[in-house]
Design an enzyme around this catalytic site. Structure first.
Site, PDB file in Angstrom:
ATOM      1  N   ASN A   1       1.029  37.068   7.498  1.00 20.36           N
ATOM      2  CA  ASN A   1       1.905  35.914   7.247  1.00 20.36           C
ATOM      3  C   ASN A   1       1.332  34.763   8.051  1.00 20.36           C
ATOM      4  O   ASN A   1       1.038  34.900   9.231  1.00 20.36           O
ATOM      5  CB  ASN A   1       3.331  36.246   7.715  1.00 20.36           C
ATOM      6  CG  ASN A   1       4.263  35.055   7.544  1.00 20.36           C
ATOM      7  OD1 ASN A   1       3.992  34.156   6.764  1.00 20.36           O
ATOM      8  ND2 ASN A   1       5.347  35.051   8.291  1.00 20.36           N
ATOM      9  N   GLY A   2       1.115  33.623   7.405  1.00 16.51           N
ATOM     10  CA  GLY A   2       0.590  32.454   8.128  1.00 16.51           C
ATOM     11  C   GLY A   2      -0.644  31.909   7.426  1.00 16.51           C
ATOM     12  O   GLY A   2      -0.907  32.196   6.262  1.00 16.51           O
TER      13      GLY A   2
ATOM     14  N   HIS B   1      22.407  -2.272  -2.490  1.00 15.55           N
ATOM     15  CA  HIS B   1      21.039  -2.734  -2.179  1.00 15.55           C
ATOM     16  C   HIS B   1      20.020  -2.063  -3.070  1.00 15.55           C
ATOM     17  O   HIS B   1      18.866  -1.874  -2.675  1.00 15.55           O
ATOM     18  CB  HIS B   1      20.744  -2.464  -0.699  1.00 15.55           C
ATOM     19  CG  HIS B   1      21.684  -3.171   0.226  1.00 15.55           C
ATOM     20  ND1 HIS B   1      21.652  -4.534   0.454  1.00 15.55           N
ATOM     21  CD2 HIS B   1      22.749  -2.708   0.919  1.00 15.55           C
ATOM     22  CE1 HIS B   1      22.618  -4.865   1.275  1.00 15.55           C
ATOM     23  NE2 HIS B   1      23.313  -3.795   1.585  1.00 15.55           N
TER      24      HIS B   1
ATOM     25  N   LYS C   1      12.790  31.176   2.679  1.00 21.33           N
ATOM     26  CA  LYS C   1      13.928  31.029   3.575  1.00 21.33           C
ATOM     27  C   LYS C   1      13.547  30.338   4.869  1.00 21.33           C
ATOM     28  O   LYS C   1      14.298  29.542   5.395  1.00 21.33           O
ATOM     29  CB  LYS C   1      14.535  32.406   3.898  1.00 21.33           C
ATOM     30  CG  LYS C   1      15.741  32.347   4.816  1.00 21.33           C
ATOM     31  CD  LYS C   1      16.856  31.516   4.223  1.00 21.33           C
ATOM     32  CE  LYS C   1      18.032  31.385   5.167  1.00 21.33           C
ATOM     33  NZ  LYS C   1      19.020  30.391   4.680  1.00 21.33           N
TER      34      LYS C   1
ATOM     35  N   GLU D   1      23.497  16.551   2.357  1.00 25.92           N
ATOM     36  CA  GLU D   1      23.450  18.013   2.248  1.00 25.92           C
ATOM     37  C   GLU D   1      23.923  18.464   0.877  1.00 25.92           C
ATOM     38  O   GLU D   1      23.350  19.386   0.276  1.00 25.92           O
ATOM     39  CB  GLU D   1      24.290  18.646   3.350  1.00 25.92           C
ATOM     40  CG  GLU D   1      24.535  20.132   3.209  1.00 25.92           C
ATOM     41  CD  GLU D   1      23.261  20.990   3.206  1.00 25.92           C
ATOM     42  OE1 GLU D   1      22.168  20.441   3.448  1.00 25.92           O
ATOM     43  OE2 GLU D   1      23.366  22.183   2.921  1.00 25.92           O
TER      44      GLU D   1
ATOM     45  N   TRP E   1       4.620  34.582  -0.135  1.00 25.69           N
ATOM     46  CA  TRP E   1       4.905  33.208  -0.569  1.00 25.69           C
ATOM     47  C   TRP E   1       3.565  32.516  -0.464  1.00 25.69           C
ATOM     48  O   TRP E   1       3.065  32.263   0.632  1.00 25.69           O
ATOM     49  CB  TRP E   1       5.945  32.562   0.346  1.00 25.69           C
ATOM     50  CG  TRP E   1       6.326  31.173  -0.055  1.00 25.69           C
ATOM     51  CD1 TRP E   1       6.826  30.761  -1.254  1.00 25.69           C
ATOM     52  CD2 TRP E   1       6.226  30.000   0.743  1.00 25.69           C
ATOM     53  NE1 TRP E   1       7.053  29.416  -1.248  1.00 25.69           N
ATOM     54  CE2 TRP E   1       6.700  28.919  -0.033  1.00 25.69           C
ATOM     55  CE3 TRP E   1       5.816  29.727   2.037  1.00 25.69           C
ATOM     56  CZ2 TRP E   1       6.765  27.603   0.428  1.00 25.69           C
ATOM     57  CZ3 TRP E   1       5.863  28.429   2.513  1.00 25.69           C
ATOM     58  CH2 TRP E   1       6.328  27.391   1.719  1.00 25.69           C
TER      59      TRP E   1
ATOM     60  N   CYS F   1       6.022  34.743   4.372  1.00 30.78           N
ATOM     61  CA  CYS F   1       5.954  36.075   3.765  1.00 30.78           C
ATOM     62  C   CYS F   1       6.811  37.072   4.550  1.00 30.78           C
ATOM     63  O   CYS F   1       7.187  36.838   5.675  1.00 30.78           O
ATOM     64  CB  CYS F   1       4.513  36.546   3.773  1.00 30.78           C
ATOM     65  SG  CYS F   1       3.396  35.332   3.059  1.00 30.78           S
TER      66      CYS F   1
ATOM     67  N   LYS G   1      21.651  20.818  -1.535  1.00 31.05           N
ATOM     68  CA  LYS G   1      22.136  22.096  -2.103  1.00 31.05           C
ATOM     69  C   LYS G   1      21.920  22.106  -3.610  1.00 31.05           C
ATOM     70  O   LYS G   1      21.413  23.051  -4.181  1.00 31.05           O
ATOM     71  CB  LYS G   1      23.619  22.289  -1.770  1.00 31.05           C
ATOM     72  CG  LYS G   1      23.890  22.708  -0.354  1.00 31.05           C
ATOM     73  CD  LYS G   1      23.557  24.159  -0.068  1.00 31.05           C
ATOM     74  CE  LYS G   1      22.331  24.486   0.701  1.00 31.05           C
ATOM     75  NZ  LYS G   1      21.728  23.770   1.702  1.00 31.05           N
TER      76      LYS G   1
ATOM     77  N   ARG H   1      12.211  35.904   1.770  1.00 29.82           N
ATOM     78  CA  ARG H   1      11.178  35.170   2.528  1.00 29.82           C
ATOM     79  C   ARG H   1      10.027  34.753   1.634  1.00 29.82           C
ATOM     80  O   ARG H   1       9.200  33.935   2.003  1.00 29.82           O
ATOM     81  CB  ARG H   1      10.653  36.043   3.677  1.00 29.82           C
ATOM     82  CG  ARG H   1      11.634  36.236   4.810  1.00 29.82           C
ATOM     83  CD  ARG H   1      11.137  37.271   5.794  1.00 29.82           C
ATOM     84  NE  ARG H   1       9.975  36.805   6.490  1.00 29.82           N
ATOM     85  CZ  ARG H   1      10.007  36.336   7.753  1.00 29.82           C
ATOM     86  NH1 ARG H   1      11.162  36.260   8.368  1.00 29.82           N
ATOM     87  NH2 ARG H   1       8.915  35.926   8.366  1.00 29.82           N
TER      88      ARG H   1
ATOM     89  N   GLU I   1      18.066  22.078  -4.703  1.00 31.80           N
ATOM     90  CA  GLU I   1      17.199  23.217  -4.360  1.00 31.80           C
ATOM     91  C   GLU I   1      17.572  24.488  -5.109  1.00 31.80           C
ATOM     92  O   GLU I   1      16.744  25.377  -5.250  1.00 31.80           O
ATOM     93  CB  GLU I   1      17.177  23.461  -2.861  1.00 31.80           C
ATOM     94  CG  GLU I   1      18.429  24.022  -2.264  1.00 31.80           C
ATOM     95  CD  GLU I   1      18.226  24.418  -0.796  1.00 31.80           C
ATOM     96  OE1 GLU I   1      17.133  24.839  -0.413  1.00 31.80           O
ATOM     97  OE2 GLU I   1      19.184  24.262  -0.037  1.00 31.80           O
TER      98      GLU I   1
END
Ligand code: AGP
Length: 614
Positions: A101-102, A510, A609, A487, A75, A2, A491, A27, A494
């Site tokens: 936050n947490g 395989h 983030k 990566e 969040w 948050c 990208k 955030r 997400e």
């Protein structure tokens, strides 16, 4: 994770807080809210589910005025995104209000105890136990600070909290418990700011204090006092932040991610500056506090990180093992923290983390500390927990990275890893002066090569027109470019929500090759290096099965044209630095595809983030 903002001073708190929350919206954006002590001394709250613009509209309809207040973008962790769960939260008698936050890990027990005393809860959040406890202590006659000490000491888990009370209307009390996202104090003239991250308050002050774990602060317009939870005074370092406020806004770009992709040549110059002397051909990393004796005593390096930063660590393994010949293990921090790693005083544990606040990465470094290892960090945010916990660190100097999808932090962290590999190699004697000269020269050209990639952005945009409707993607690479494939897939998935997998190309036969058909675009990193021929073979195998191949190739390679459906050319780059250049077209391709799909590029669903909770 948050966003938190607090203010006390002569300005109107709502405008300072809302401006700060805008800078922090990356955030978390499930809901947002603000609480202000208004002229009659009461707590007034506005809060709404959804993005900050909903709260802005609410404030336009029903403004608030006051010179002390707190704000929050959420969040969601405990309690679905809803108005009743949106912060700020008041206690039953509306004499205390908090933002948080947490995760309060023992909140159920605390809630049951409070309900047994007749306290009525209004939300499903863990946060509410904090404010109900605070109010119970304040109503028993304690000061807000005493109430805070008693409350915060009972909380288990990582938490960052700001509280305000009608009883003492001139102050805010804040704390940082564990590795939750940080608490930053902004020092003004006759005013004080509190924020969970630097960009929120950078336009008002550059002088900042970062709370350490289990510290708290009382903030009034006349200043601040930092203590331990037990009340022991603390004299914290005041950091002068060099970031410019402008870099924390989008400017002429459509998204922060786009801006930050195009900032990469500049960011690479910044991360190299003061460390690579191109004239003297020397590379130095003073903040790492390295000596030849220390380096020669190392038996291995363990790199711990999450997400994109983890892929940077995989590239770093190739760089360090190639140039310094020290064994390197690269582990997901979320895995490393829960197994019994073989590390000791002869190990160095290197965390790579843009935010410096990722809970899993911080927990992994704490485990490393407990095992006697040397702690290093490559980190972007000055004053962050990861930076302050480290025995030696390298600041990425990428500037604020606001887009949830990490871009310039990724490329600068790899440049930092390359410099670290050079310094380690020089101290271990695996690199001679002429080797360092060559490395310095290669680094000198890197920003220019990155800029040349960006010149081809219109091509990546056209390619996106052809592929944005795809529902699956495969990214293939080998050797040091295997992490680039991983990566590239991250990208794309997400920000566009397309299912994308990165794979070491040699693994295709395989199993994964069964996936390939005309509906599965395959991005193959086929730039010139010792594995080129192997990669070409993989490309041919994919096409033989109907796959549509987009090859990332080295300028001048004409033969690849007959083997791939589309070719993206990048400038020839020394193999160990190639990932830094090769990833950039993949960043832009993902960006353009996501934009065409109407995705929320800077604030993708379900993401934040910096993940400061497990
Ligand atoms: C990358 O685009 C993601 N946003 C995510 O994987 C990120 O890299 C990861 O959460 C690690 O964050 P950090 O670098 O701040 O520790």
């Amino acid at each position: 994770m948050c966003g938190i903002v607090g203010y006390v001073g002569p300005r109107q708190a709502p405008s300072v807080i809302m401006q700060g929350l805008k800078r922090l919206e990356y955030r978390g954006y499930d809901s947002a809210g603000i609480a202000v002590l208004v002229e009659n001394g009461a707590i007034a709250i506005r809060r709404d589910v959804g993005k900050l613009k909903n709260l802005e509209a609410m404030l336009a309809d029903s403004p608030l005025r006051g010179e002390i207040g707190i704000g929050h973008t959420r969040w969601a962790t405990h309690g679905a995104p809803s108005q009743r769960n949106a912060h700020p939260h008041v206690a039953m008698n509306e004499r205390v209000v908090v933002v948080h936050n947490g995760i309060v890990e023992n909140y159920q027990r605390l809630r049951h105890e409070l309900e047994a005393e007749g306290i009525v809860f209004r939300s499903d959040t863990d946060t509410e136990v904090i404010v109900q406890l605070l109010e119970r202590y304040v109503e028993s006659g304690m000061t807000l600070v005493q109430a805070a000490q008693n409350t915060f000491d009972q909380l288990e888990g990582s938490n960052a909290i700001v509280a305000m009370s009608v009883v003492e209307p001139d102050r805010l009390v804040t704390t940082r418990l564990g590795n939750a996202g940080g608490i930053t104090l902004g020092l003004g003239e006759g005013e004080m700011f509190i924020a969970s991250d630097i960009p929120a308050i950078l336009e008002y002050t550059r002088d900042m204090v970062f709370l350490e774990n289990r510290q708290m602060a009382v903030v009034t317009r006349d200043g601040y006092e930092v203590t331990t939870l037990g009340g022991e005074p603390v004299d914290p370092v005041v950091h002068a932040i060099s970031w410019d406020p402008v870099s924390a806004v989008k400017g002429e770009y459509k998204h922060f991610m786009q801006k930050e992709i195009f900032e990469q040549p500049r960011a690479l110059i910044d991360t190299l500056s003061g460390r690579v002397d191109f004239e003297q051909a020397t590379i130095s990393l003073p903040e790492m506090n390295l000596t030849p004796e220390l380096v020669r005593g190392l038996r291995k390096i363990a790199i711990v990180a999450c997400g994109t930063s983890y892929y940077g660590g995989l590239v770093g393994k190739y760089m360090i093992e190639s140039l310094a010949r020290i064994p390197v293990e690269v582990e997901y921090a979320s895995e490393f923290r829960y197994y019994n790693p073989i590390i000791d005083e002869h190990s160095a544990v290197l965390s790579i983390t843009q935010s410096g606040e990722t809970a899993d990465t911080l927990a992994a470094t704490e485990l490393a500390r407990e095992n006697g290892a040397l702690l290093w960090s490559i980190v972007n945010v000055m004053g962050s927990q990861a930076m302050r916990a480290a025995d030696g660190y390298i600041l990425m100097k990428a500037g604020p990275e606001i887009g949830v999808a990490s871009t310039k932090a990724f490329t600068t962290s790899m440049a930092d890893l390359y410099m670290l590999a050079c310094v380690l190699g020089e101290m271990r004697g695996t690199l001679r002066a002429e080797d360092i000269r060559r490395c310095a020269d290669e680094l000198n050209h890197l920003p220019h090569l990155a800029g040349r990639v960006l010149d081809h952005d219109p091509e990546y945009s056209q390619l996106a027109d052809q592929f944005y409707r795809a529902e699956n993607f495969l990214f293939l690479g080998r050797g040091i470019n295997y992490p680039v494939a991983m990566e590239g897939a991250l990208k794309l998935k997400e920000i566009s929500y397309i299912h994308a997998e990165g794979y070491p190309a040699g693994e295709m036969k395989h199993g994964p090759i069964a996936l390939i058909d005309e509906r599965m675009p395959v991005v193959a990193v086929v730039t010139r290096d010792h594995l080129y021929d192997k990669m070409v073979s993989q490309v041919e195998q994919a096409r033989a099965r109907g796959g549509v191949v987009i090859a990332l190739a080295t300028e001048g390679d004409e033969s690849i044209r007959s083997k791939a459906d589309h070719v993206i050319y990048v400038p020839e780059t020394p193999p160990l630095l190639a990932p830094i250049v090769n990833v950039m077209p993949l960043q832009l391709l993902s960006y353009h595809i996501a934009v065409r799909r109407g995705a929320d590029v800077d604030q993708p669903r379900n993401l934040a983030k910096s993940v400061t909770v497990e």
